[in-house]
Design a protein around this motif. Structure first.
Motif, PDB file in Angstrom:
ATOM      1  N   ALA A 171       0.842  -1.208   0.000  1.00  0.00           N
ATOM      2  CA  ALA A 171       0.000   0.000   0.000  1.00  0.00           C
ATOM      3  C   ALA A 171       0.870   1.248   0.000  1.00  0.00           C
ATOM      4  CB  ALA A 171      -0.929  -0.007   1.213  1.00  0.00           C
ATOM      5  N   TRP A 172       1.958   1.221   0.782  1.00  0.00           N
ATOM      6  CA  TRP A 172       2.892   2.352   0.797  1.00  0.00           C
ATOM      7  C   TRP A 172       3.476   2.565  -0.600  1.00  0.00           C
ATOM      8  CZ3 TRP A 172       7.938   2.113  -0.756  1.00  0.00           C
ATOM      9  CH2 TRP A 172       8.644   3.332  -0.662  1.00  0.00           C
ATOM     10  N   LYS A 173       3.866   1.474  -1.250  1.00  0.00           N
ATOM     11  CA  LYS A 173       4.487   1.562  -2.571  1.00  0.00           C
ATOM     12  C   LYS A 173       3.542   2.200  -3.592  1.00  0.00           C
ATOM     13  CE  LYS A 173       6.923  -2.052  -3.707  1.00  0.00           C
ATOM     14  NZ  LYS A 173       7.343  -3.366  -4.272  1.00  0.00           N
ATOM     15  N   ARG A 174       2.270   1.810  -3.554  1.00  0.00           N
ATOM     16  CA  ARG A 174       1.301   2.391  -4.490  1.00  0.00           C
ATOM     17  C   ARG A 174       1.215   3.905  -4.315  1.00  0.00           C
ATOM     18  NH1 ARG A 174      -1.566  -2.161  -3.014  1.00  0.00           N
ATOM     19  NH2 ARG A 174      -2.925  -0.976  -1.606  1.00  0.00           N
ATOM     20  N   CYS A 175       1.262   4.344  -3.062  1.00  0.00           N
ATOM     21  CA  CYS A 175       1.168   5.779  -2.773  1.00  0.00           C
ATOM     22  C   CYS A 175       2.469   6.500  -3.119  1.00  0.00           C
ATOM     23  CB  CYS A 175       0.829   5.974  -1.298  1.00  0.00           C
ATOM     24  SG  CYS A 175       0.736   7.699  -0.807  1.00  0.00           S
ATOM     25  N   ALA A 176       3.583   5.989  -2.634  1.00  0.00           N
ATOM     26  CA  ALA A 176       4.866   6.670  -2.819  1.00  0.00           C
ATOM     27  C   ALA A 176       5.264   6.758  -4.285  1.00  0.00           C
ATOM     28  CB  ALA A 176       5.958   5.959  -2.021  1.00  0.00           C
ATOM     29  N   LEU A 177       4.972   5.707  -5.033  1.00  0.00           N
ATOM     30  CA  LEU A 177       5.347   5.690  -6.442  1.00  0.00           C
ATOM     31  C   LEU A 177       4.315   6.359  -7.333  1.00  0.00           C
ATOM     32  CD1 LEU A 177       6.816   2.077  -6.798  1.00  0.00           C
ATOM     33  CD2 LEU A 177       8.003   4.206  -6.235  1.00  0.00           C
ATOM     34  N   GLY A 178       3.187   6.759  -6.736  1.00  0.00           N
ATOM     35  CA  GLY A 178       2.148   7.414  -7.513  1.00  0.00           C
ATOM     36  C   GLY A 178       1.492   6.482  -8.516  1.00  0.00           C
ATOM     37  N   LEU A 179       1.381   5.195  -8.162  1.00  0.00           N
ATOM     38  CA  LEU A 179       0.874   4.213  -9.119  1.00  0.00           C
ATOM     39  C   LEU A 179      -0.580   4.440  -9.494  1.00  0.00           C
ATOM     40  CD1 LEU A 179       2.631   0.967  -7.848  1.00  0.00           C
ATOM     41  CD2 LEU A 179       3.360   2.548  -9.632  1.00  0.00           C
ATOM     42  N   GLU A 180      -1.380   5.005  -8.549  1.00  0.00           N
ATOM     43  CA  GLU A 180      -2.782   5.276  -8.871  1.00  0.00           C
ATOM     44  C   GLU A 180      -2.922   6.297  -9.992  1.00  0.00           C
ATOM     45  OE1 GLU A 180      -2.003   5.328  -5.447  1.00  0.00           O
ATOM     46  OE2 GLU A 180      -3.104   3.584  -4.713  1.00  0.00           O
ATOM     47  N   THR A 181      -1.939   7.196 -10.081  1.00  0.00           N
ATOM     48  CA  THR A 181      -1.993   8.237 -11.117  1.00  0.00           C
ATOM     49  C   THR A 181      -1.066   7.920 -12.286  1.00  0.00           C
ATOM     50  OG1 THR A 181      -0.250   9.520 -10.006  1.00  0.00           O
ATOM     51  CG2 THR A 181      -2.538  10.004  -9.394  1.00  0.00           C
ATOM     52  N   GLY A 182      -0.422   6.768 -12.226  1.00  0.00           N
ATOM     53  CA  GLY A 182       0.479   6.370 -13.303  1.00  0.00           C
ATOM     54  C   GLY A 182       1.794   7.122 -13.311  1.00  0.00           C
ATOM     55  N   ALA A 183       2.155   7.722 -12.173  1.00  0.00           N
ATOM     56  CA  ALA A 183       3.359   8.564 -12.131  1.00  0.00           C
ATOM     57  C   ALA A 183       4.646   7.758 -12.278  1.00  0.00           C
ATOM     58  CB  ALA A 183       3.386   9.372 -10.832  1.00  0.00           C
ATOM     59  N   GLY A 184       4.738   6.599 -11.611  1.00  0.00           N
ATOM     60  CA  GLY A 184       5.943   5.778 -11.708  1.00  0.00           C
ATOM     61  C   GLY A 184       7.193   6.496 -11.259  1.00  0.00           C
ATOM     62  N   LEU A 185       7.347   6.697  -9.937  1.00  0.00           N
ATOM     63  CA  LEU A 185       8.429   7.522  -9.407  1.00  0.00           C
ATOM     64  C   LEU A 185       9.625   6.713  -8.899  1.00  0.00           C
ATOM     65  CD1 LEU A 185       6.198  10.068  -7.446  1.00  0.00           C
ATOM     66  CD2 LEU A 185       7.086  10.259  -9.778  1.00  0.00           C
ATOM     67  N   GLU A 186       9.793   5.508  -9.405  1.00  0.00           N
ATOM     68  CA  GLU A 186      10.869   4.639  -8.928  1.00  0.00           C
ATOM     69  C   GLU A 186      12.250   5.260  -9.073  1.00  0.00           C
ATOM     70  OE1 GLU A 186       8.488   3.834 -11.038  1.00  0.00           O
ATOM     71  OE2 GLU A 186       7.671   1.842 -10.672  1.00  0.00           O
ATOM     72  N   THR A 187      12.459   6.024 -10.118  1.00  0.00           N
ATOM     73  CA  THR A 187      13.795   6.561 -10.386  1.00  0.00           C
ATOM     74  C   THR A 187      13.993   7.984  -9.865  1.00  0.00           C
ATOM     75  OG1 THR A 187      13.102   7.338 -12.576  1.00  0.00           O
ATOM     76  CG2 THR A 187      14.064   5.124 -12.447  1.00  0.00           C
ATOM     77  N   GLU A 188      13.009   8.488  -9.142  1.00  0.00           N
ATOM     78  CA  GLU A 188      13.175   9.823  -8.549  1.00  0.00           C
ATOM     79  C   GLU A 188      14.352   9.810  -7.568  1.00  0.00           C
ATOM     80  OE1 GLU A 188      11.054  13.031  -8.174  1.00  0.00           O
ATOM     81  OE2 GLU A 188      11.002  12.386 -10.261  1.00  0.00           O
ATOM     82  N   PRO A 189      15.125  10.888  -7.512  1.00  0.00           N
ATOM     83  CA  PRO A 189      16.231  10.949  -6.543  1.00  0.00           C
ATOM     84  C   PRO A 189      15.707  11.200  -5.128  1.00  0.00           C
ATOM     85  CG  PRO A 189      16.008  13.047  -7.659  1.00  0.00           C
ATOM     86  CD  PRO A 189      15.025  12.113  -8.320  1.00  0.00           C
ATOM     87  N   GLU A 190      16.569  10.985  -4.144  1.00  0.00           N
ATOM     88  CA  GLU A 190      16.210  11.354  -2.780  1.00  0.00           C
ATOM     89  C   GLU A 190      15.852  12.841  -2.747  1.00  0.00           C
ATOM     90  OE1 GLU A 190      16.271   9.384   0.439  1.00  0.00           O
ATOM     91  OE2 GLU A 190      15.751   8.151  -1.285  1.00  0.00           O
ATOM     92  N   ARG A 191      14.848  13.192  -1.973  1.00  0.00           N
ATOM     93  CA  ARG A 191      14.277  14.533  -1.867  1.00  0.00           C
ATOM     94  C   ARG A 191      13.417  14.881  -3.084  1.00  0.00           C
ATOM     95  NH1 ARG A 191      18.029  18.658   1.458  1.00  0.00           N
ATOM     96  NH2 ARG A 191      18.944  17.198   2.918  1.00  0.00           N
ATOM     97  N   GLY A 192      13.111  13.892  -3.901  1.00  0.00           N
ATOM     98  CA  GLY A 192      12.234  14.096  -5.044  1.00  0.00           C
ATOM     99  C   GLY A 192      10.773  13.851  -4.683  1.00  0.00           C
ATOM    100  N   ARG A 193       9.935  13.719  -5.695  1.00  0.00           N
ATOM    101  CA  ARG A 193       8.492  13.576  -5.484  1.00  0.00           C
ATOM    102  C   ARG A 193       8.128  12.291  -4.741  1.00  0.00           C
ATOM    103  NH1 ARG A 193       5.954  13.816 -11.158  1.00  0.00           N
ATOM    104  NH2 ARG A 193       7.918  12.769 -11.646  1.00  0.00           N
ATOM    105  N   ARG A 194       8.895  11.230  -4.944  1.00  0.00           N
ATOM    106  CA  ARG A 194       8.620   9.985  -4.234  1.00  0.00           C
ATOM    107  C   ARG A 194       8.729  10.181  -2.719  1.00  0.00           C
ATOM    108  NH1 ARG A 194      12.732   7.001  -5.833  1.00  0.00           N
ATOM    109  NH2 ARG A 194      13.872   7.286  -3.888  1.00  0.00           N
TER     110      ARG A 194
END
Length: 198
Positions: A82-105
């Motif tokens: 559940a955390w992963k879905r939120c942090a990665l923005g999966l509900e909105t299709g954002a896919g933030l896996e490669t964001e750097p530290e201090r980024g949107r993730r």
């Protein structure tokens, strides 16, 4: 060793919920509060931590320190998917896996964890929420503050305490306590996506 940081509890709140990310970041904050007659309850909500064994190791260290000071301790449910879905923005299709530290993730991560804390605070009569995330020099204070304000705006009756827990000697005291308590001091933020940034 009492820190010189100025502590002024907003609104004179008597019940403070302190979201804690780990023992190293909690050490100086809990000590500082207790030295000033302020007893927090620690809320351990860290579904970001991966793998589960790492989560357990950090949990035990934080719980050990809470017991030393005799403060209340609440462990939130561990829900990494559940955390992963939120942090990665999966509900909105954002896919933030490669964001750097201090980024949107990271901002999404803080929002999810602090919302859980704010919901617990509202349901259990706490009027003030703060977090040890603001102690780590690796975190953006602006992101932590934004997430905390947003989380508290989603619930009734809980204010956000945006204390900078790095000032007044607390950063130095944090490092001393890590050595004194022989804390397990992790080398990455917690989630699998932060490992490559260490």
């Amino acid at each position: 060793m009492k820190s010189s940081v100025h502590i002024e509890v907003p609104g004179g709140a008597e019940k403070i919920l302190l979201h804690a990310c780990c023992a190293p970041c909690s050490g100086a904050i809990v000590e500082c509060l207790m030295e000033r007659g302020i007893t927090p309850v620690i809320f351990y909500s860290n579904s970001n931590i991966f793998p589960r064994e790492e989560y357990g190791h950090r949990l035990e260290e934080c719980l050990r320190y809470a017991r030393k000071w005799g403060v209340g301790f609440v462990e939130d449910a561990y829900e990494h998917e559940a955390w992963k879905r939120c942090a990665l923005g999966l509900e909105t299709g954002a896919g933030l896996e490669t964001e750097p530290e201090r980024g949107r993730r990271c901002l999404n991560c803080f929002k999810q964890r602090l919302l859980r804390a704010a919901q617990y605070a509202s349901a259990h009569g706490f009027t003030l929420l703060s977090t040890t995330l603001a102690a780590s020099r690796w975190k953006s204070l602006e992101q932590v503050d934004e997430a905390g304000r947003w989380a508290c705006s989603q619930v009734e009756g809980v204010g956000w305490w945006a204390q900078n827990w790095r000032k007044g000697g607390l950063q130095e005291r944090r490092n001393q306590i890590i050595r004194e308590e022989n804390f397990y001091n992790q080398l990455y933020c917690g989630c699998e996506y932060s490992r490559g940034d260490t």
